[in-house]
Design an enzyme around this catalytic site. Structure first.
Site, PDB file in Angstrom:
ATOM      1  N   ARG A  79       0.610  -1.183   0.117  1.00 40.62           N
ATOM      2  CA  ARG A  79       0.191   0.210  -0.447  1.00 40.62           C
ATOM      3  C   ARG A  79       1.064   1.224   0.456  1.00 40.62           C
ATOM      4  NH1 ARG A  79      -3.094   2.865   4.809  1.00 40.62           N
ATOM      5  NH2 ARG A  79      -4.945   3.451   4.065  1.00 40.62           N
ATOM      6  N   GLU A 173      -9.488   7.299   5.712  1.00 40.95           N
ATOM      7  CA  GLU A 173      -9.771   7.543   6.818  1.00 40.95           C
ATOM      8  C   GLU A 173     -10.968   8.767   5.995  1.00 40.95           C
ATOM      9  OE1 GLU A 173      -7.265   5.893   9.962  1.00 40.95           O
ATOM     10  OE2 GLU A 173      -6.820   8.005   9.008  1.00 40.95           O
ATOM     11  N   GLU A 280      -5.284  -0.375   7.762  1.00 39.93           N
ATOM     12  CA  GLU A 280      -4.152  -0.248   9.247  1.00 39.93           C
ATOM     13  C   GLU A 280      -4.738  -0.813   9.450  1.00 39.93           C
ATOM     14  OE1 GLU A 280      -4.162   3.689   9.132  1.00 39.93           O
ATOM     15  OE2 GLU A 280      -4.291   4.752   6.808  1.00 39.93           O
TER      16      GLU A 280
END
Length: 379
Positions: A79, A173, A280
């Site tokens: 990522r 996010e 994450e």
């Protein structure tokens, strides 16, 4: 003469079919088959850390290219974050991201590209609009065009370099509304938010069609409890054309423990019929600090039964992976496992705020946590 003509035609048809078959076989050889479970690493910091002098070692203490260390351990996904125009740093811009993707693909790993749609960190506390787009902050249609064109152009440039990612995050996010300025606006203006998010999704779909390469779309929310309300509101407001639910999960900041985590994960998968990945997470292997930059994950991040040791870190990752898989999820990415301590500075301090939660010890040798990736080698 008639039979001779027929033979000639059959010969050319056969040659033509053979060429097409060879081309098809070539495509099949170079196309990565998606794994049954993604074992990922966010390596956005690696290029910068190496420029700052970091040398990484595998579990045997042998210095190696960090991408090779992760690949040999079993990682199958990298990522990487992308900021629009981060004038305050030379990293996480297009050229840096291009380098990261190139290194990941050279090791045969899949790639998840994370558009922050900001010149700096975007997260639940801020979704700061890029400076170049500020003039259109309140012009949703024009702002949507800027977002679409930017997303499409980045992916198009990567396509010309044969570096298209396999999955694209439309925002990072994005618990709050995206592309804001200063203090966050609540509640979310879904007329604006859904329009902008859908423009980003459309850019991915359009480049995927133009380049004839499947690129999946992910929407990423911090913490599972926020995913429950966010995806409900998003789908009710027309945000439905995505493939992946991406979640950050740090027990220290979540309402859910490992014992209860399966409930929101299963609910999200069953409700929205989307694939799910924890994109994450991290866990300390020590509570000591390698430098003057304070550790973000301290003693309050420790879970009973999982001490701040290398084996505690490994057991946490294996347990979390098991929960994700049992719940129907399909991936787990460790956030910044290579953000080791160096003499370079962040926005806040010299060193690393994550040095006790990487997958490398203070001598930059792989921790036992790196063995988490080994499970993919037997799949």
């Amino acid at each position: 003469m008639k039979y001779f003509t027929i033979l000639i035609l059959l010969f050319f048809i056969s040659c033509s079919s053979g060429e097409n078959l060879d081309e098809k076989n070539d495509e099949e050889v170079i196309t990565n088959q998606p794994p049954s479970f993604y074992y990922g690493a966010d390596l956005s910091y690696v290029n910068e850390m190496e420029d700052c002098g970091a040398v990484y070692k595998d579990l045997s203490g042998i210095s190696k290219d960090p991408y090779k260390i992760f690949k040999e351990a079993g990682a199958n996904l990298v990522r990487v974050r992308l900021w629009n125009n981060p004038s305050w740093t030379n990293y996480s811009n297009y050229e840096d991201v291009k380098k990261t993707i190139s290194r990941a693909k050279a090791e045969g790993m899949n790639v998840l590209l994370d558009f922050h749609y900001s010149d700096t960190w975007a997260d639940p506390s801020k979704q700061e609009i890029p400076a170049a787009w500020e003039s259109e902050l309140n012009n949703t249609v024009t702002l949507g065009d800027l977002l679409y064109n930017y997303t499409y152009q980045i992916l198009n440039d990567l396509a010309y370099a044969n570096l298209l990612p396999d999955i694209v995050q439309v925002g990072n996010e994005i618990n709050p509304m995206i592309l804001q300025q200063g203090e966050l606006q609540w509640p979310i203006d879904w007329n604006r938010n859904s329009y902008l998010i859908n423009k980003g999704i459309k850019a991915v779909r359009d480049i995927s069609a133009a380049k004839k390469k499947e690129i999946e779309v992910m929407l990423h929310i911090a913490q599972p409890e926020n995913g429950l309300w966010w995806f409900e509101q998003a789908t009710q407001n027309g945000v439905t054309d995505f493939d992946w639910i991406g979640l950050s999960y740090y027990p220290i900041w979540s309402d859910y423990t490992l014992a209860t985590l399966s409930t929101p994960l299963t609910t999200l998968i069953n409700t929205y019929k989307k694939r799910l990945m924890i994109v994450e997470t991290a866990y300390p292997f020590t509570l000591e600090n390698a430098d003057s930059a304070n550790n973000i994950l301290g003693s309050d991040a420790i879970i009973t039964g999982y001490p701040a040791t290398q084996i505690g870190q490994l057991n946490y990752l294996n347990k979390l992976k098991s929960i994700i898989e049992i719940s129907g999820g399909e991936g787990l990415i460790y956030w910044e496992p290579a953000w080791v301590s160096t003499n370079c500075s962040t926005l806040w301090e010299q060193g690393s705020h994550w040095d006790n939660a990487t997958l490398f010890d203070f001598n930059n040798q792989s921790t036992l946590g790196m063995k988490f990736y080994n499970a993919s080698l037997s799949n």
